[in-house]
Scaffold this motif. Structure first.
Motif, PDB file in Angstrom:
ATOM      1  N   GLU A   1       1.040   4.483  10.682  1.00  0.00           N
ATOM      2  CA  GLU A   1       1.858   5.359   9.839  1.00  0.00           C
ATOM      3  C   GLU A   1       3.219   5.638  10.474  1.00  0.00           C
ATOM      4  O   GLU A   1       4.226   5.777   9.771  1.00  0.00           O
ATOM      5  N   ALA A   2       3.248   5.683  11.828  1.00  0.00           N
ATOM      6  CA  ALA A   2       4.527   5.952  12.474  1.00  0.00           C
ATOM      7  C   ALA A   2       5.490   4.784  12.322  1.00  0.00           C
ATOM      8  O   ALA A   2       6.710   4.971  12.329  1.00  0.00           O
ATOM      9  N   LEU A   3       4.954   3.586  12.131  1.00  0.00           N
ATOM     10  CA  LEU A   3       5.832   2.423  12.042  1.00  0.00           C
ATOM     11  C   LEU A   3       6.077   1.986  10.600  1.00  0.00           C
ATOM     12  O   LEU A   3       7.208   1.645  10.222  1.00  0.00           O
ATOM     13  N   PHE A   4       5.035   2.035   9.764  1.00  0.00           N
ATOM     14  CA  PHE A   4       5.182   1.512   8.400  1.00  0.00           C
ATOM     15  C   PHE A   4       4.984   2.592   7.316  1.00  0.00           C
ATOM     16  O   PHE A   4       5.119   2.298   6.144  1.00  0.00           O
ATOM     17  N   GLY A   5       4.619   3.787   7.697  1.00  0.00           N
ATOM     18  CA  GLY A   5       4.371   4.828   6.695  1.00  0.00           C
ATOM     19  C   GLY A   5       5.659   5.485   6.212  1.00  0.00           C
ATOM     20  O   GLY A   5       6.771   5.142   6.637  1.00  0.00           O
ATOM     21  N   PRO A   6       5.510   6.439   5.349  1.00  0.00           N
ATOM     22  CA  PRO A   6       6.683   7.157   4.822  1.00  0.00           C
ATOM     23  C   PRO A   6       7.394   7.978   5.879  1.00  0.00           C
ATOM     24  O   PRO A   6       8.548   8.348   5.699  1.00  0.00           O
TER      25      PRO A   6
ATOM     26  N   ALA B   1      -4.627   1.173   6.418  1.00  0.00           N
ATOM     27  CA  ALA B   1      -5.635   1.053   7.479  1.00  0.00           C
ATOM     28  C   ALA B   1      -6.738   0.083   7.105  1.00  0.00           C
ATOM     29  O   ALA B   1      -7.366  -0.532   7.982  1.00  0.00           O
ATOM     30  N   ALA B   2      -7.005  -0.070   5.806  1.00  0.00           N
ATOM     31  CA  ALA B   2      -8.056  -0.995   5.373  1.00  0.00           C
ATOM     32  C   ALA B   2      -7.687  -2.448   5.620  1.00  0.00           C
ATOM     33  O   ALA B   2      -8.569  -3.328   5.651  1.00  0.00           O
TER      34      ALA B   2
ATOM     35  N   HIS C   1      -6.197   2.926  14.901  1.00  0.00           N
ATOM     36  CA  HIS C   1      -4.740   2.769  15.026  1.00  0.00           C
ATOM     37  C   HIS C   1      -3.988   3.403  13.844  1.00  0.00           C
ATOM     38  O   HIS C   1      -2.835   3.063  13.610  1.00  0.00           O
ATOM     39  N   SER C   2      -4.632   4.310  13.134  1.00  0.00           N
ATOM     40  CA  SER C   2      -4.013   4.872  11.925  1.00  0.00           C
ATOM     41  C   SER C   2      -2.709   5.599  12.233  1.00  0.00           C
ATOM     42  O   SER C   2      -1.722   5.455  11.491  1.00  0.00           O
ATOM     43  N   ALA C   3      -2.662   6.352  13.317  1.00  0.00           N
ATOM     44  CA  ALA C   3      -1.446   7.109  13.638  1.00  0.00           C
ATOM     45  C   ALA C   3      -0.280   6.173  13.943  1.00  0.00           C
ATOM     46  O   ALA C   3       0.857   6.383  13.497  1.00  0.00           O
ATOM     47  N   GLU C   4      -0.535   5.116  14.705  1.00  0.00           N
ATOM     48  CA  GLU C   4       0.524   4.171  15.034  1.00  0.00           C
ATOM     49  C   GLU C   4       1.003   3.419  13.791  1.00  0.00           C
ATOM     50  O   GLU C   4       2.198   3.118  13.647  1.00  0.00           O
TER      51      GLU C   4
ATOM     52  N   ALA D   1       0.839  -1.208   0.000  1.00  0.00           N
ATOM     53  CA  ALA D   1       0.000   0.000   0.000  1.00  0.00           C
ATOM     54  C   ALA D   1       0.873   1.257   0.000  1.00  0.00           C
ATOM     55  O   ALA D   1       1.930   1.297   0.617  1.00  0.00           O
ATOM     56  N   THR D   2       0.353   2.287  -0.678  1.00  0.00           N
ATOM     57  CA  THR D   2       1.092   3.564  -0.779  1.00  0.00           C
ATOM     58  C   THR D   2       0.383   4.691  -0.065  1.00  0.00           C
ATOM     59  O   THR D   2       0.939   5.785   0.067  1.00  0.00           O
ATOM     60  N   THR D   3      -0.814   4.425   0.456  1.00  0.00           N
ATOM     61  CA  THR D   3      -1.565   5.477   1.148  1.00  0.00           C
ATOM     62  C   THR D   3      -1.952   4.980   2.539  1.00  0.00           C
ATOM     63  O   THR D   3      -2.098   3.764   2.768  1.00  0.00           O
TER      64      THR D   3
END
Length: 418
Positions: free
Chosen positions: A243-248, A229-230, A238-241, A222-224
């Protein structure tokens, strides 16, 4: 006279004849005429008396003995005064013959009691006693054959009864047991029956593995934030957590290395439900994080974020390295143990569990709970030896010298009924 059964006897006292039953010679016999009682051997029979009479008649009729003159003495030889021309020859001597024996005189005193009673010139009786063999001693030649057939028949019947009893169908015994109604007395206390061990409803592991593979591949591709989250259960929460671990925004990008299903049966504690567990190895977690799927509101399975995040970052290990006495909640995999990592003096004080937060044997922790407490009794009742459980515990660091990091279990999620 009936031969073989009765005998005609002569009484030695009165001399009269009478009939008597056959018995042993030493048995006692009584005369019916004079009541004289004596052993059977003293009573004579007609045959014995007749024999004595014949002997007496022959003695009475014998001719008188003749006197035999004594033998003449042998002539003595006297030589003549002259010698005649012819010498006379000696006469042959006759051999001496002994005189005939004198007649035997038989007195009544020398006879038996039954013989002395017989008159001298009485005629012998016509009937004589003849002892015959009793009929009961004459065995049939078929007697042994009949006994053998009866013995074989009894053995055969016994063998058949034993075989029929030993091979009774088990269904018949169960039916008889089910039909028997036990008598319940009022004075007796019936103990409750032990419930059978609960059977675990196993999940479809292949279906879970297929969903996990699809979700993990989609999550790492996933790129977004929305796409990531889906793939997570309650992703918006848990969206913030995520992104902090696997997001850009993460310090470096995490790459997927391996996804595999862990063998064995893992159950929830409490509850005992089967939970398919997976191992997720990434570029930042070489030991492998623990991963499970949870159903979402729409019925689809998605990744469980708290378990994945805590085991991927080794959150429990970092917590125990701190010198704080605070407590915190963690998702762990645990199983009952003997507490051999603890000092020998503390093993009897605590109920212990081996705790793991990765798919490998390391890192390894020991969770303790004091015995004779409601929580210890709850965990002991809900867990079995040799089984692995997935639970969420409230723990606190235990400062003891042990072979592994130790913690105290303060509470267990779901342990409401203690």
């Amino acid at each position: 006279m009936n031969h073989g059964t009765t005998a005609s006897l002569i009484c030695p006292a009165c001399g009269q004849a009478f009939l008597s039953m056959q018995h042993a010679m030493e048995g006692m016999t009584q005369c019916p005429h004079c009541a004289h009682t004596a052993p059977r051997a003293q009573f004579g029979t007609h045959a014995q008396v007749a024999g004595v009479a014949q002997v007496l008649r022959r003695v009475a009729q014998a001719p008188p003995p003749q006197e035999v003159p004594p033998p003449a003495p042998a002539p003595q030889f006297q030589p003549p005064a002259y010698f005649p021309s012819s010498v006379p020859q000696p006469q042959p001597q006759q051999a001496w013959q002994p005189p005939p024996p004198a007649p035997v005189q038989i007195a009544r005193g020398t006879l038996q009691h039954s013989q002395a009673l017989m008159p001298l010139h009485a005629p012998p009786p016509h009937a004589e006693f003849t002892e015959s063999q009793p009929h009961q001693h004459q065995y049939s030649p078929w007697r042994n054959v009949v006994f053998m057939l009866v013995f074989m028949g009894v053995c055969g019947v016994s063998l058949w009864l034993w075989w029929n009893h030993a091979n009774t169908p088990a269904a018949a015994s169960r039916e008889a047991t089910s039909q028997a109604v036990p008598e319940v007395r009022k004075a007796e206390v019936v103990a409750p029956a032990t419930p059978p061990p609960a059977r675990i409803a196993l999940q479809d592991t292949q279906a879970f593995a297929a969903d996990a593979k699809a979700l993990v591949n989609t999550f790492f591709a996933a790129t977004t934030p929305e796409a990531r989250a889906a793939c997570v259960h309650e992703g918006a929460k848990h969206s913030a957590e995520i992104e902090a671990l696997f997001g850009p925004e993460a310090s470096r990008k995490i790459e997927l290395r391996q996804l595999a299903h862990l063998p064995g049966v893992v159950q929830t504690l409490p509850g005992g439900e089967h939970v398919p567990l997976f191992k997720l190895i990434t570029s930042r977690c070489a030991h492998g994080a623990l991963l499970r799927l949870e159903p979402d509101a729409d019925g689809k399975r998605r990744l469980s974020w708290p378990l994945l995040a805590e085991t991927h970052q080794d959150a429990l290990g970092q917590f125990l390295q701190q010198a704080s006495a605070d407590s915190a909640w963690f998702h762990v995999a645990m199983r009952p143990s003997h507490g051999l990592d603890l000092p020998a003096g503390l093993r009897s004080k605590y109920l212990t569990f081996d705790v793991q937060t990765s798919a490998a044997s390391e890192p390894h922790f020991v969770a303790c709970v004091e015995r004779d407490t409601p929580l210890a009794r709850f965990l002991d009742r809900e867990s079995d030896w040799g089984r692995v459980y997935l639970s969420r515990l409230l723990v606190r660091k235990l400062d003891v010298e042990a072979d592994a990091p130790c913690m105290i279990i303060v509470d267990c999620e779901g342990a409401v009924a203690r």
